[in-house]
Design a protein around this motif. Structure first.
Motif, PDB file in Angstrom:
ATOM      1  N   THR A 188       0.838  -1.208   0.000  1.00 14.34           N
ATOM      2  CA  THR A 188       0.000   0.000   0.000  1.00 14.34           C
ATOM      3  C   THR A 188       0.871   1.256   0.000  1.00 14.34           C
ATOM      4  N   LYS A 189       2.174   1.075   0.190  1.00 14.40           N
ATOM      5  CA  LYS A 189       3.106   2.202   0.006  1.00 14.40           C
ATOM      6  C   LYS A 189       4.396   1.646  -0.614  1.00 14.40           C
ATOM      7  N   PRO A 190       5.171   2.508  -1.272  1.00 13.35           N
ATOM      8  CA  PRO A 190       6.365   2.013  -1.959  1.00 13.35           C
ATOM      9  C   PRO A 190       7.290   1.239  -1.020  1.00 13.35           C
ATOM     10  N   ASP A 191       7.764   0.076  -1.503  1.00 13.30           N
ATOM     11  CA  ASP A 191       8.573  -0.812  -0.669  1.00 13.30           C
ATOM     12  C   ASP A 191       9.765  -1.293  -1.506  1.00 13.30           C
ATOM     13  N   ARG A 192      10.979  -0.896  -1.106  1.00 15.98           N
ATOM     14  CA  ARG A 192      12.155  -1.191  -1.930  1.00 15.98           C
ATOM     15  C   ARG A 192      12.447  -2.688  -2.028  1.00 15.98           C
ATOM     16  N   ARG A 193      11.965  -3.436  -1.064  1.00 16.12           N
ATOM     17  CA  ARG A 193      12.285  -4.859  -1.072  1.00 16.12           C
ATOM     18  C   ARG A 193      11.363  -5.640  -2.013  1.00 16.12           C
ATOM     19  N   TYR A 194      10.121  -5.244  -2.091  1.00 16.40           N
ATOM     20  CA  TYR A 194       9.174  -6.063  -2.858  1.00 16.40           C
ATOM     21  C   TYR A 194       8.607  -5.407  -4.120  1.00 16.40           C
ATOM     22  N   GLY A 195       8.693  -4.104  -4.243  1.00 16.79           N
ATOM     23  CA  GLY A 195       8.019  -3.474  -5.389  1.00 16.79           C
ATOM     24  C   GLY A 195       6.539  -3.794  -5.306  1.00 16.79           C
ATOM     25  N   ASP A 196       5.829  -3.776  -6.438  1.00 18.23           N
ATOM     26  CA  ASP A 196       4.419  -4.168  -6.403  1.00 18.23           C
ATOM     27  C   ASP A 196       4.248  -5.417  -7.267  1.00 18.23           C
ATOM     28  N   MET A 197       4.052  -6.562  -6.607  1.00 19.64           N
ATOM     29  CA  MET A 197       3.984  -7.836  -7.330  1.00 19.64           C
ATOM     30  C   MET A 197       2.742  -7.969  -8.216  1.00 19.64           C
ATOM     31  N   ILE A 198       1.815  -7.007  -8.150  1.00 17.54           N
ATOM     32  CA  ILE A 198       0.662  -7.077  -9.052  1.00 17.54           C
ATOM     33  C   ILE A 198       1.154  -7.075 -10.510  1.00 17.54           C
ATOM     34  N   CYS A 199       2.293  -6.404 -10.733  1.00 21.47           N
ATOM     35  CA  CYS A 199       2.867  -6.368 -12.095  1.00 21.47           C
ATOM     36  C   CYS A 199       3.287  -7.757 -12.547  1.00 21.47           C
ATOM     37  N   GLU A 200       3.591  -8.608 -11.597  1.00 22.44           N
ATOM     38  CA  GLU A 200       4.070  -9.937 -11.963  1.00 22.44           C
ATOM     39  C   GLU A 200       2.941 -10.967 -12.005  1.00 22.44           C
ATOM     40  N   VAL A 201       1.996 -10.832 -11.080  1.00 20.11           N
ATOM     41  CA  VAL A 201       0.925 -11.841 -11.056  1.00 20.11           C
ATOM     42  C   VAL A 201      -0.180 -11.517 -12.054  1.00 20.11           C
ATOM     43  N   ASN A 202      -0.313 -10.263 -12.443  1.00 21.81           N
ATOM     44  CA  ASN A 202      -1.371  -9.928 -13.393  1.00 21.81           C
ATOM     45  C   ASN A 202      -0.911  -8.829 -14.351  1.00 21.81           C
ATOM     46  N   LYS A 203      -0.197  -9.270 -15.357  1.00 22.39           N
ATOM     47  CA  LYS A 203       0.319  -8.299 -16.336  1.00 22.39           C
ATOM     48  C   LYS A 203      -0.809  -7.702 -17.175  1.00 22.39           C
ATOM     49  N   LEU A 204      -1.969  -8.340 -17.142  1.00 20.17           N
ATOM     50  CA  LEU A 204      -3.096  -7.844 -17.932  1.00 20.17           C
ATOM     51  C   LEU A 204      -3.884  -6.765 -17.181  1.00 20.17           C
ATOM     52  N   ALA A 205      -3.507  -6.480 -15.935  1.00 17.25           N
ATOM     53  CA  ALA A 205      -4.311  -5.558 -15.118  1.00 17.25           C
ATOM     54  C   ALA A 205      -4.618  -4.226 -15.819  1.00 17.25           C
ATOM     55  N   PRO A 206      -3.619  -3.523 -16.393  1.00 18.61           N
ATOM     56  CA  PRO A 206      -3.963  -2.242 -17.032  1.00 18.61           C
ATOM     57  C   PRO A 206      -4.981  -2.409 -18.159  1.00 18.61           C
ATOM     58  N   GLU A 207      -4.829  -3.460 -18.954  1.00 15.69           N
ATOM     59  CA  GLU A 207      -5.763  -3.675 -20.071  1.00 15.69           C
ATOM     60  C   GLU A 207      -7.161  -4.013 -19.530  1.00 15.69           C
ATOM     61  N   GLU A 266       1.774   6.288 -16.117  1.00 18.93           N
ATOM     62  CA  GLU A 266       0.807   5.275 -16.547  1.00 18.93           C
ATOM     63  C   GLU A 266       1.533   4.004 -16.969  1.00 18.93           C
ATOM     64  N   PHE A 267       1.020   2.872 -16.500  1.00 17.97           N
ATOM     65  CA  PHE A 267       1.534   1.563 -16.895  1.00 17.97           C
ATOM     66  C   PHE A 267       0.543   0.927 -17.847  1.00 17.97           C
ATOM     67  N   SER A 268       1.099   0.134 -18.736  1.00 13.20           N
ATOM     68  CA  SER A 268       0.278  -0.442 -19.790  1.00 13.20           C
ATOM     69  C   SER A 268       0.597  -1.929 -19.914  1.00 13.20           C
ATOM     70  N   THR A 269      -0.409  -2.709 -20.289  1.00 10.40           N
ATOM     71  CA  THR A 269      -0.122  -4.095 -20.664  1.00 10.40           C
ATOM     72  C   THR A 269       0.463  -4.029 -22.060  1.00 10.40           C
ATOM     73  N   TYR A 270       1.638  -4.593 -22.229  1.00 18.04           N
ATOM     74  CA  TYR A 270       2.298  -4.525 -23.537  1.00 18.04           C
ATOM     75  C   TYR A 270       1.657  -5.541 -24.489  1.00 18.04           C
ATOM     76  N   PRO A 271       1.834  -5.319 -25.791  1.00 19.78           N
ATOM     77  CA  PRO A 271       1.164  -6.210 -26.761  1.00 19.78           C
ATOM     78  C   PRO A 271       1.723  -7.636 -26.755  1.00 19.78           C
ATOM     79  N   LEU A 272       1.066  -8.479 -27.504  1.00 18.37           N
ATOM     80  CA  LEU A 272       1.520  -9.870 -27.612  1.00 18.37           C
ATOM     81  C   LEU A 272       2.937  -9.924 -28.171  1.00 18.37           C
ATOM     82  N   ARG A 273       3.697 -10.886 -27.678  1.00 20.65           N
ATOM     83  CA  ARG A 273       5.032 -11.155 -28.226  1.00 20.65           C
ATOM     84  C   ARG A 273       5.094 -12.631 -28.567  1.00 20.65           C
TER      85      ARG A 273
END
Lengths: 77, 545
Positions: free
Chosen positions: B272-291, B345-352
C-alpha cells in the motif's frame, strides 16, 4: 529523427555508428559527421549517447508516439 | 558477391549474454571459438544497457532446502514458462558459481558489500533474485571472451545452418554492411539469438522498433534450427509484459511504487506504500491488469512512486541506471516529469512471440552438435549466463571429440541462400522489409492474436502463406543493411506460420492462448508441445518434460 548530432561538438569519431546494434547510422564514414540513415529503427537505449566522447555531441530526441503518459498534477477539467 | 570462409571449432551465433558466456567457457577449454553478432556485441541482446536482477540460490542465505527455491520460482518469475523442473534444477546448481565468476570479473554482484535481495518476490516468501550492477556487463564479458582467445565478428547475420548428410557442419550468413557472403565451417554451433520480438505489432504500431528487447531479435535462431530439423516448442504460447505506457521498457521490478488507479486506489493487495524490497507484485501476477481495467471502464492504472522516501528514490534511480533506463530518465528530466510528483501510466504490452528451441539441461538441442541458450531456449539473465556457460562447455567437449567435416562445394543450402540474396538484392521493384513486416504483424494480431478459433486461424494461415510466398518472390533490398532486415522478416514469416500450426493443434485454452472453441484447460496437455521439420514436413507432437 531520434539521435540528433550536434555538428559544432561532434569530433567525427563515429563511435556511435560503430556500436549501434540497429545500425541506425548505416553508411556513416569515420572522419565525417555520422549520418542518421534509419531513424525509425532507433530503439532509444542511449548506446550512442553513452559511448560518445564529446559531451553534448549526440542526444536522443524521443519521438512523439513514444512520449510517456503521466498523471497530470491538476485535473484537466 | 564476395565470399569469405572461416573455420572454427565452436561457432556462437548471437553475442548476447548467452553467446558470450558460451564463448568464454569454450575458449577457456582450449578450442577455437568465433562469435558472430548481427549488431555490435557491446550493445546487443537484452542485456545491452544492463540489468539489475539475477536469480540465484545462495547457500548461506537459502539454506539446504533446494526445492523451496525452485518451487518459489515456479510460483513467481517462472510461473508462465512451460518448462520442466530439470532445467530449473540445473540452473539452481550452477547460478551461484556464475554469480561468483561475474563478481570476480568486475560485474558488481553485491550492493554495499552484501548480497542484496529485492524484487520479483512476495512479502513473507523466500527471496529469489539478487540485485546487481549490470550496466557494464557486456563490456566485461567481451573482455573475458577476448582474453581467452575468442574471435568476435560484428555485423554478421547468419541465416542458415549447414549440414552434410545428417551432420551439422557450420552456417552461412551475410555481412550487414557490405555485400559479402560468409561461410562458417564449424564442429559445433551454439544459438544465442534471442526471442522473436517483432512478430506482433509493437506498443506503438507505427513505430515498430519501440521494444524493450531492442529490434534485432527476430527469431533467426529458431527459424534456422527448425529448417535444419531441430525441435521447437510452444511457439503458440505468446507472452505479454507490463511497463510504462508508450516508452517500451521492461524491468518493472526495478520500480518502487504502488500500482494505483486515477483515484489512488491500489490495484493489488501486496503493498500500500512504496517498498524497496518487494516493489508491487501485481505487475508480476497480473500483467493484464492495465488492459482489464481499461476494458472494464476503470482505467487507467499508474505506477505511483509519489510516496517514495528520498533514500528509496536514490536507491531506485541507482538501479534504473543499471537496468537500461537512462534514456527514459534523461528524457524525463528534460520534460520535467518526476517520479516523486507524477504517477506514470503503466500499460499491458502487446503480444510477443513465445516458445523456444528445445534444449536440455546441457543446452543440447535435438540436433547433434547444435546447442541453444538464452531467450532462444530458456530465458532471463541468470539462465542465459548459466546455460550459455554450460552450452559452451559441452560444445567444446563435443568439438574436441570429432574431426571437422568439410563443407562440400555442392552444398545445396549455400546455393539456395546465395540465390535468395542475389534475388533480393537484384530486384528493382517490390515490397521492402518494412512493408512486409506490417503485413505479417497485422495478420498475426488479427488471426492468431488474443482470441483464437479454428476457422479464424485457418483463414489467417492461408493469408499468411499467401503473403509469405509473395514476399519470397518479390521482396527487395537496396543495400546490405536492408538485405539483413529482409532476411529477418523472412525468418519471422517462417515462425509466424509455425505459430499458426501450433496454435491450431493446441485444442484448449491455456494462459494467453485463448480458444473459445476449446474453452477449458486440458490437464493431459501439461507437456511440451513440439514441432519439427522432418524431411520437409511439419510433425507436431507432445512430449513429457
Amino acid at each position: 529523427m531520434p539521435p540528433v548530432v550536434n555538428k559544432e561538438k561532434c569530433i567525427k569519431c563515429n563511435k556511435c555508428a560503430e556500436i549501434c546494434s540497429e545500425d541506425v547510422f548505416y553508411g556513416s564514414q569515420k572522419g565525417e559527421f555520422p549520418t542518421v540513415t534509419y531513424p525509425r529503427e532507433c530503439v532509444h537505449f542511449n548506446g550512442c549517447v553513452s559511448v560518445c566522447p564529446a559531451p553534448g555531441a549526440i542526444s536522443l530526441r524521443i519521438p512523439l508516439p513514444i512520449q510517456l503518459v503521466f498523471k497530470p498534477e491538476v485535473d484537466p477539467l | 558477391m564476395q565470399e569469405e570462409r572461416i573455420q572454427t571449432d565452436v561457432l556462437c551465433i548471437g553475442g548476447g549474454i548467452a553467446g558470450l558466456m558460451a564463448a568464454i567457457r569454450a575458449a577457456e577449454l582450449g578450442v577455437k571459438v568465433v562469435v558472430v553478432e548481427k549488431g555490435n556485441v557491446l550493445y546487443s541482446g537484452c542485456g545491452r544497457m544492463g540489468n539489475d536482477h539475477f536469480e540465484t540460490y545462495i547457500p548461506k542465505v537459502h539454506g539446504k532446502d533446494k526445492d523451496a527455491w525452485i518451487e518459489e520460482l515456479l510460483r513467481t518469475a517462472k510461473g508462465e514458462i512451460l518448462i520442466g523442473k530439470n532445467l530449473l534444477r540445473a540452473q539452481f546448481q550452477k547460478a551461484y558459481d556464475i554469480v561468483k565468476l561475474w563478481h570476480k570479473w568486475g560485474i558488481p554482484m553485491k550492493y554495499k558489500r552484501k548480497w542484496e535481495f529485492a524484487g520479483h518476490s512476495f512479502p513473507g516468501r523466500p527471496m529469489t533474485h539478487i540485485k546487481y550492477e549490470g550496466r557494464f556487463q557486456k563490456k566485461v564479458l567481451i573482455r573475458q571472451a577476448k582474453k581467452r582467445g575468442a574471435t568476435i565478428l560484428n555485423r554478421v547475420m547468419v541465416y542458415d545452418l549447414l549440414k552434410e548428410g545428417k551432420k551439422l557442419v557450420g552456417a552461412v550468413g551475410i555481412h550487414t554492411r557490405e555485400d559479402k557472403l560468409l561461410i562458417f565451417n564449424a564442429k559445433a554451433v551454439l544459438l544465442g539469438t534471442g526471442k522473436c520480438s517483432r512478430l506482433y505489432p509493437s506498443l506503438t504500431p507505427g513505430w515498430m522498433f519501440n521494444d524493450g528487447h531492442g529490434g534485432t531479435q527476430t527469431g533467426d535462431g529458431r527459424a534456422m534450427a527448425y529448417r535444419a530439423g531441430a525441435e521447437l516448442q510452444n511457439l503458440e504460447m505468446p507472452q505479454r509484459h507490463i511497463g510504462p505506457k508508450y516508452f517500451a521498457r521492461f524491468g518493472q521490478a526495478t520500480w518502487i511504487g504502488v500500482v494505483r488507479d486515477w483515484d489512488g486506489k491500489p490495484a493489488g493487495n501486496f503493498v500500500t506504500k512504496p517498498d524497496r524490497r518487494y516493489g508491487d507484485m501485481i505487475c508480476e501476477v497480473n500483467k493484464l491488469a492495465p488492459e482489464t481495467y481499461t476494458q472494464q471502464g476503470k482505467g487507467p492504472l499508474y505506477m505511483d512512486c509519489t510516496e517514495i522516501t528520498p533514500e528509496d528514490h536514490d536507491y531506485m534511480m541507482h538501479w534504473m541506471k543499471n537496468e537500461g533506463y537512462p534514456a527514459m530518465t534523461q528524457y524525463m528530466e528534460q520534460e520535467g516529469i518526476d517520479f516523486r510528483k507524477h504517477p506514470i501510466e503503466f500499460s499491458t504490452y502487446p503480444l510477443r512471440g513465445g516458445g523456444l528451441i528445445v534444449a536440455n539441461e546441457n543446452a543440447e538441442t535435438s540436433l547433434q552438435g547444435l546447442y541453444a541458450a538464452g531467450d532462444e531456449a530458456f530465458g532471463d539473465i541468470s539462465a542465459a549466463a548459466t546455460f550459455g556457460y554450460v552450452g559452451g562447455e559441452n560444445a567444446a567437449g563435443y568439438a574436441e571429440g570429432i574431426k571437422l567435416t568439410q563443407i562440400k562445394k555442392s552444398n545445396l543450402t549455400i546455393k539456395k541462400v546465395k540465390r535468395l540474396i542475389d534475388d533480393i538484392r537484384g530486384r528493382e521493384n517490390g515490397p521492402e522489409w518494412e512493408e512486409t513486416t506490417i503485413a505479417l504483424q497485422q495478420t498475426m494480431l488479427d488471426y492468431v492474436g488474443k482470441v483464437r478459433n479454428e476457422s479464424l486461424m485457418k483463414q489467417g494461415l492461408a493469408h499468411l502463406r499467401f503473403i509469405r510466398k509473395k514476399a519470397e518472390e518479390t521482396i527487395m533490398a537496396k543495400n546490405s543493411h536492408e538485405l539483413g532486415r529482409s532476411l529477418e522478416v523472412l525468418n519471422m514469416l517462417e515462425i509466424g506460420e509455425l505459430t499458426f500450426l501450433m496454435a491450431l493443434n493446441r485444442k484448449e485454452t491455456r494462459g494467453l492462448h485463448v480458444r473459445p472453441d476449446y474453452p477449458y484447460t486440458n490437464p493431459t496437455l501439461n507437456q511440451a508441445h513440439i514441432i519439427q521439420n522432418v524431411k520437409g514436413k511439419n510433425v507436431l507432437g507432445w512430449k513429457t518434460y
